[in-house]
Write a protein that holds these residues in place. Structure first.
Motif, PDB file in Angstrom:
ATOM      1  N   GLY A 608       0.783  -1.232   0.000  1.00 19.18           N
ATOM      2  CA  GLY A 608       0.000   0.000   0.000  1.00 19.18           C
ATOM      3  C   GLY A 608       0.810   1.274   0.000  1.00 19.18           C
ATOM      4  O   GLY A 608       0.242   2.366   0.082  1.00 19.18           O
ATOM      5  N   LEU A 609       2.131   1.158  -0.066  1.00 20.84           N
ATOM      6  CA  LEU A 609       2.985   2.353  -0.066  1.00 20.84           C
ATOM      7  C   LEU A 609       3.310   2.724  -1.510  1.00 20.84           C
ATOM      8  O   LEU A 609       4.052   2.018  -2.193  1.00 20.84           O
ATOM      9  CB  LEU A 609       4.273   2.096   0.719  1.00 20.84           C
ATOM     10  CG  LEU A 609       5.168   3.322   0.962  1.00 20.84           C
ATOM     11  CD1 LEU A 609       4.455   4.324   1.861  1.00 20.84           C
ATOM     12  CD2 LEU A 609       6.500   2.902   1.578  1.00 20.84           C
ATOM     13  N   GLY A 610       2.722   3.838  -1.975  1.00 18.90           N
ATOM     14  CA  GLY A 610       2.911   4.245  -3.361  1.00 18.90           C
ATOM     15  C   GLY A 610       4.167   5.081  -3.557  1.00 18.90           C
ATOM     16  O   GLY A 610       4.909   5.394  -2.617  1.00 18.90           O
ATOM     17  N   GLU A 611       4.391   5.466  -4.823  1.00 15.97           N
ATOM     18  CA  GLU A 611       5.591   6.220  -5.179  1.00 15.97           C
ATOM     19  C   GLU A 611       5.653   7.573  -4.468  1.00 15.97           C
ATOM     20  O   GLU A 611       6.720   8.022  -4.059  1.00 15.97           O
ATOM     21  CB  GLU A 611       5.647   6.425  -6.698  1.00 15.97           C
ATOM     22  CG  GLU A 611       5.906   5.155  -7.490  1.00 15.97           C
ATOM     23  CD  GLU A 611       7.274   4.567  -7.161  1.00 15.97           C
ATOM     24  OE1 GLU A 611       8.209   5.351  -6.909  1.00 15.97           O
ATOM     25  OE2 GLU A 611       7.394   3.335  -7.144  1.00 15.97           O
ATOM     26  N   THR A 612       4.500   8.236  -4.308  1.00  9.71           N
ATOM     27  CA  THR A 612       4.498   9.562  -3.690  1.00  9.71           C
ATOM     28  C   THR A 612       4.997   9.508  -2.258  1.00  9.71           C
ATOM     29  O   THR A 612       5.843  10.306  -1.832  1.00  9.71           O
ATOM     30  CB  THR A 612       3.094  10.171  -3.745  1.00  9.71           C
ATOM     31  OG1 THR A 612       2.668  10.258  -5.105  1.00  9.71           O
ATOM     32  CG2 THR A 612       3.079  11.558  -3.112  1.00  9.71           C
ATOM     33  N   ARG A 613       4.486   8.536  -1.495  1.00 13.05           N
ATOM     34  CA  ARG A 613       4.904   8.451  -0.095  1.00 13.05           C
ATOM     35  C   ARG A 613       6.318   7.885   0.038  1.00 13.05           C
ATOM     36  O   ARG A 613       7.029   8.214   0.989  1.00 13.05           O
ATOM     37  CB  ARG A 613       3.894   7.630   0.711  1.00 13.05           C
ATOM     38  CG  ARG A 613       2.568   8.381   0.901  1.00 13.05           C
ATOM     39  CD  ARG A 613       1.705   7.742   1.955  1.00 13.05           C
ATOM     40  NE  ARG A 613       1.160   6.463   1.500  1.00 13.05           N
ATOM     41  CZ  ARG A 613       0.360   5.697   2.242  1.00 13.05           C
ATOM     42  NH1 ARG A 613       0.023   6.080   3.472  1.00 13.05           N
ATOM     43  NH2 ARG A 613      -0.111   4.557   1.779  1.00 13.05           N
ATOM     44  N   LYS A 614       6.745   7.050  -0.911  1.00 17.52           N
ATOM     45  CA  LYS A 614       8.138   6.594  -0.898  1.00 17.52           C
ATOM     46  C   LYS A 614       9.077   7.788  -1.034  1.00 17.52           C
ATOM     47  O   LYS A 614      10.063   7.929  -0.300  1.00 17.52           O
ATOM     48  CB  LYS A 614       8.389   5.626  -2.057  1.00 17.52           C
ATOM     49  CG  LYS A 614       7.827   4.243  -1.877  1.00 17.52           C
ATOM     50  CD  LYS A 614       8.190   3.404  -3.096  1.00 17.52           C
ATOM     51  CE  LYS A 614       7.431   2.100  -3.128  1.00 17.52           C
ATOM     52  NZ  LYS A 614       7.732   1.333  -4.356  1.00 17.52           N
ATOM     53  N   LYS A 615       8.766   8.652  -2.006  1.00 15.51           N
ATOM     54  CA  LYS A 615       9.606   9.831  -2.219  1.00 15.51           C
ATOM     55  C   LYS A 615       9.590  10.737  -0.998  1.00 15.51           C
ATOM     56  O   LYS A 615      10.620  11.300  -0.606  1.00 15.51           O
ATOM     57  CB  LYS A 615       9.122  10.594  -3.449  1.00 15.51           C
ATOM     58  CG  LYS A 615       9.302   9.853  -4.756  1.00 15.51           C
ATOM     59  CD  LYS A 615       8.750  10.689  -5.900  1.00 15.51           C
ATOM     60  CE  LYS A 615       8.775   9.917  -7.204  1.00 15.51           C
ATOM     61  NZ  LYS A 615       8.182  10.699  -8.312  1.00 15.51           N
ATOM     62  N   ALA A 616       8.382  10.890  -0.386  1.00 14.54           N
ATOM     63  CA  ALA A 616       8.288  11.756   0.795  1.00 14.54           C
ATOM     64  C   ALA A 616       9.148  11.218   1.939  1.00 14.54           C
ATOM     65  O   ALA A 616       9.847  11.983   2.622  1.00 14.54           O
ATOM     66  CB  ALA A 616       6.823  11.868   1.230  1.00 14.54           C
ATOM     67  N   LEU A 617       9.138   9.898   2.156  1.00  9.66           N
ATOM     68  CA  LEU A 617       9.942   9.298   3.216  1.00  9.66           C
ATOM     69  C   LEU A 617      11.434   9.480   2.959  1.00  9.66           C
ATOM     70  O   LEU A 617      12.199   9.866   3.840  1.00  9.66           O
ATOM     71  CB  LEU A 617       9.606   7.810   3.345  1.00  9.66           C
ATOM     72  CG  LEU A 617       8.246   7.481   3.985  1.00  9.66           C
ATOM     73  CD1 LEU A 617       7.889   6.016   3.749  1.00  9.66           C
ATOM     74  CD2 LEU A 617       8.289   7.777   5.484  1.00  9.66           C
ATOM     75  N   LEU A 618      11.859   9.193   1.726  1.00  7.22           N
ATOM     76  CA  LEU A 618      13.280   9.285   1.399  1.00  7.22           C
ATOM     77  C   LEU A 618      13.761  10.736   1.423  1.00  7.22           C
ATOM     78  O   LEU A 618      14.902  11.011   1.805  1.00  7.22           O
ATOM     79  CB  LEU A 618      13.527   8.651   0.035  1.00  7.22           C
ATOM     80  CG  LEU A 618      13.327   7.131  -0.001  1.00  7.22           C
ATOM     81  CD1 LEU A 618      13.288   6.618  -1.421  1.00  7.22           C
ATOM     82  CD2 LEU A 618      14.430   6.435   0.786  1.00  7.22           C
ATOM     83  N   LYS A 619      12.896  11.642   1.007  1.00  8.14           N
ATOM     84  CA  LYS A 619      13.281  13.055   1.053  1.00  8.14           C
ATOM     85  C   LYS A 619      13.398  13.533   2.493  1.00  8.14           C
ATOM     86  O   LYS A 619      14.302  14.327   2.831  1.00  8.14           O
ATOM     87  CB  LYS A 619      12.247  13.887   0.291  1.00  8.14           C
ATOM     88  CG  LYS A 619      12.608  15.368   0.205  1.00  8.14           C
ATOM     89  CD  LYS A 619      11.617  16.123  -0.641  1.00  8.14           C
ATOM     90  CE  LYS A 619      12.011  17.598  -0.762  1.00  8.14           C
ATOM     91  NZ  LYS A 619      11.052  18.360  -1.604  1.00  8.14           N
ATOM     92  N   HIS A 620      12.520  13.045   3.361  1.00  6.35           N
ATOM     93  CA  HIS A 620      12.522  13.484   4.756  1.00  6.35           C
ATOM     94  C   HIS A 620      13.760  12.965   5.499  1.00  6.35           C
ATOM     95  O   HIS A 620      14.395  13.707   6.257  1.00  6.35           O
ATOM     96  CB  HIS A 620      11.253  12.990   5.443  1.00  6.35           C
ATOM     97  CG  HIS A 620      11.132  13.416   6.884  1.00  6.35           C
ATOM     98  ND1 HIS A 620      10.656  14.661   7.236  1.00  6.35           N
ATOM     99  CD2 HIS A 620      11.438  12.766   8.041  1.00  6.35           C
ATOM    100  CE1 HIS A 620      10.674  14.769   8.556  1.00  6.35           C
ATOM    101  NE2 HIS A 620      11.143  13.632   9.069  1.00  6.35           N
TER     102      HIS A 620
END
Length: 674
Positions: A608-620
């Motif tokens: 359930g973890l999409g590309e948008t939230r993956k990017k948000a996590l890695l950016k954070h």
């Protein structure tokens, strides 16, 4: 070259009011026409330091020898006067659209005693009603043939009309009921004109009232048992419906609108216009222009609207004009359109719904028109020869560079540094000779160092092969461990054996013979690095230049100033195509490597973890390593990530083996390669 300070108006001479200005050269020829809300502010922009001007503007002001202006009352008057002067003087530095073909129109000669329906091309005439333009003349003739049953308007030439009147017999169309035969007096001038006006009204999109009128007449004839007349009216209705089906409904609210789309690059722009009447596409046309003046999309739209409606009046100007960008300011052009129509005209950008979807279709047509124009231009042998000669003259080469190689560097903020080499021979791409490189000797955003390494490897390989006498080298296509040199055939990467590109017979692909010209994507630093690499290898028979993106300037080694080719130069056009192809090839390779790396992230295992939230996590957090060390509460602080998702991420990373970061350690974002 003239010095603009020699003809700069004195302080206080230029009025602070709306007006139109003209730049003239030393022969008094008008070379540029422009308009301004404030002449003083606009003209002051042309007399700045030459180094701060756009190259196109700089070329114009140094070509000019004088400037003059005319004051008007309003911006709308300035717009009209600008259009008139551009048509009168045809200035060389103004945007000039040229039709990519001569479009046919369906014309009704309302200026004649007996109006005639015909196909017309070329300049529009006063008193003639025009519909279209159409893509093909046969499409007009098919439409007219269907409509003549219901509107039997004259279609014959003046000679045929006169002869039929003399002999007292109509032509074939008069006998079969597709002409009212005014030539022999079957119908008078007033009745025939009324018939022509009904024809025009139907073509303008007012179809419903005519169909209802015919259906009522058919019902009345049937009630009065005039069955032959009812059958004839039925056939007329069917013919009109078939004519309407020739153009599909694209806007369900019976909109009358013109849609204007623009596709552009640094040198040229293509404009496509769809004419929608009654919700149906009634015509299409397109233009292509050289961008000889510094103008953006909004400026191109304004010039297109001037050319499109400069000679039009009344219903020829639609109720609504949809554009990709609004001219600045928008009020004068909207008011000018409204005055030409005689009622309010809406000028806006479609944001959603059917109109937005149709605008995207028009834009795709504009892009295809630009590509087709460039393809035709590139495939012309005479044009290619002229381009190579212009490059040789500008760079002071002994002969035309029949083989050109261009190099470009691409990376993801310093990671995955790659390079491309594309080859053009006789002005055409030779994709079988393309190569691509990995740069593993260092990391970081050092394009100059990467360019030096890639040029060194390419020509070191050439020198190694030069020492051999027709034997194929069994070593890798690259000259250092871990390096890659791969070919591209017909736009696709060739088959690889043992990590290197191979020919069809399995032999390793070689670097071909050296070029006469090496082009690098960049300015003075990249050119200096490429020349240094050649000097270190003792290669002295290959010329080097660089093409800088920002101002499209050509840089030569050791020169303090760039070579500025004219914007209309075929040589500059060829250098641009070579540079853009190298950039495309490098970006494609870099994206492929990036995609493989992104797909390997442990976050892919989190359900359930999409590309948008993956990017948000890695950016954070900056990296997967830091994310793995974070607690559930810290992960849940990231916008868009709830506690359940944070627990799933922590569990997935806890069960994954530690690994090197799978994405950019700085941001984790997918960005364009540089």
């Amino acid at each position: 070259m003239a010095d603009p300070s020699t003809y700069r108006p004195g302080p206080g001479e230029i009025p602070d009011s709306p007006g139109v200005y003209r730049f003239r050269d030393e022969h008094r020829r008008v070379i540029y026409v422009g308009k301004a809300k404030s002449l003083r502010q606009r003209l002051a922009n042309y007399f700045q330091d030459l180094a701060s001007l756009h190259p196109r503007t700089r070329t114009m002001v140094t070509t000019a020898a004088s400037v003059e202006w005319t004051v008007v009352n309003t911006e709308v008057e300035a717009l009209q006067l600008e259009y008139s002067w551009i048509k009168e003087y045809d200035p060389r530095f103004n945007v000039k659209y040229r039709d990519d073909k001569s479009y046919p129109y369906l014309a009704v000669t309302m200026n004649e005693e007996f109006p005639r329906v015909q196909v017309m091309r070329g300049q529009k005439k006063k008193g003639v009603r025009y519909f279209g333009p159409y893509g093909q003349a046969w499409a007009i003739r098919e439409t007219v043939d269907l409509m003549l049953r219901a509107f039997p308007v004259r279609t014959c030439s003046a000679g045929v009309f006169k002869r039929s009147a003399q002999i007292g017999r109509p032509c074939l169309l008069g006998y079969i009921g597709k002409c009212a035969a005014p030539c022999v007096g079957r119908i008078g001038p007033e009745e025939h004109r009324e018939l022509a006006e009904e024809f025009c009204d139907f073509m303008a999109g007012h179809t419903g009232s005519h169909l209802r009128r015919l259906e009522r007449a058919m019902g009345e004839a049937a009630e009065e048992m005039e069955y032959e007349k009812a059958a004839r009216l039925r056939d007329d209705i069917d013919a009109l419906k078939r004519a309407m089906e020739k153009s599909a409904v694209v806007l369900t609210d019976a909109t009358d609108a013109d849609l204007v789309a623009v596709a552009e690059d640094e040198l040229e722009a293509a404009v496509q216009i769809f004419h929608v009447r009654g919700g149906r596409v009634r015509g299409q046309r397109g233009w292509v222009t050289d961008k000889v003046e510094d103008v953006g999309t909004a400026g191109l739209v304004e010039h297109a609207l001037q050319q499109l409606y400069g000679e039009e009046r009344g219903d020829a100007v639609p109720k609504e004009v949809l554009v990709p960008a609004l001219p600045e300011p928008v009020e004068p052009i909207a008011q000018w359109l409204s005055e030409r129509r005689g009622s309010q005209v809406g000028l806006r950008i479609p944001r959603r719904g059917d109109k937005r979807a149709l605008m995207e279709t028009v834009h795709r047509n504009a892009e295809q028109a630009l590509v087709l124009h460039k393809t035709k231009r590139a495939s012309d042998l005479t044009t290619r020869s002229r381009a190579l000669e212009e490059i040789a003259d500008a760079l002071e080469l002994d002969s035309a560079p029949l083989r050109i190689e261009c190099f470009d560097i691409s990376h993801l903020q310093g990671d995955d540094v790659v390079a491309s080499m594309v080859v053009f021979e006789d002005g055409l791409a030779r994709k079988s000779e393309y190569r691509r490189f990995q740069v593993k000797s260092f990391t970081g955003q050092d394009d100059v160092r990467a360019m030096h390494e890639v040029i060194s490897r390419r020509f070191r390989r050439y020198l190694q092969e030069k020492q051999k006498t027709g034997e194929w080298d069994a070593e890798s296509g690259a000259d250092a461990p871990g390096d890659e040199a791969r070919g591209e055939v017909s736009g696709e990467v060739s088959g690889e054996v043992g990590g290197e590109a191979r020919d069809e017979d399995g032999r390793p692909r070689k670097f071909a013979y050296p070029p006469q010209l090496v082009v690098v994507d960049g300015g003075r630093p990249q050119v200096a690095a490429a020349q240094a690499a050649l000097d270190e290898l003792g290669v002295d028979d290959v010329a080097v230049c660089g093409l800088a993106k920002r101002l499209e300037e050509v840089w030569l080694p050791g020169e303090g100033d760039p070579v500025v080719l004219p914007r209309s130069s075929e040589g500059l056009y060829l250098l641009q195509r070579v540079r853009d192809e190298a950039h495309r090839f490098a970006i494609r390779y870099q994206r492929g490597k990036r995609g493989k790396r992104i797909r390997s992230t442990p976050l892919d295992a989190v359900p359930g973890l999409g590309e948008t939230r993956k990017k948000a996590l890695l950016k954070h957090f900056g990296s997967v390593k830091k994310l793995r060390a974070a607690g559930v509460e810290e992960i849940a602080e990231v916008p868009g990530v709830g506690r359940k998702t944070a627990e799933a991420v922590a569990a997935a990373l806890a069960g994954a083996a530690p690994a090197a970061p799978a994405v950019n350690t700085a941001t984790g974002e997918i960005v364009e390669g540089e």
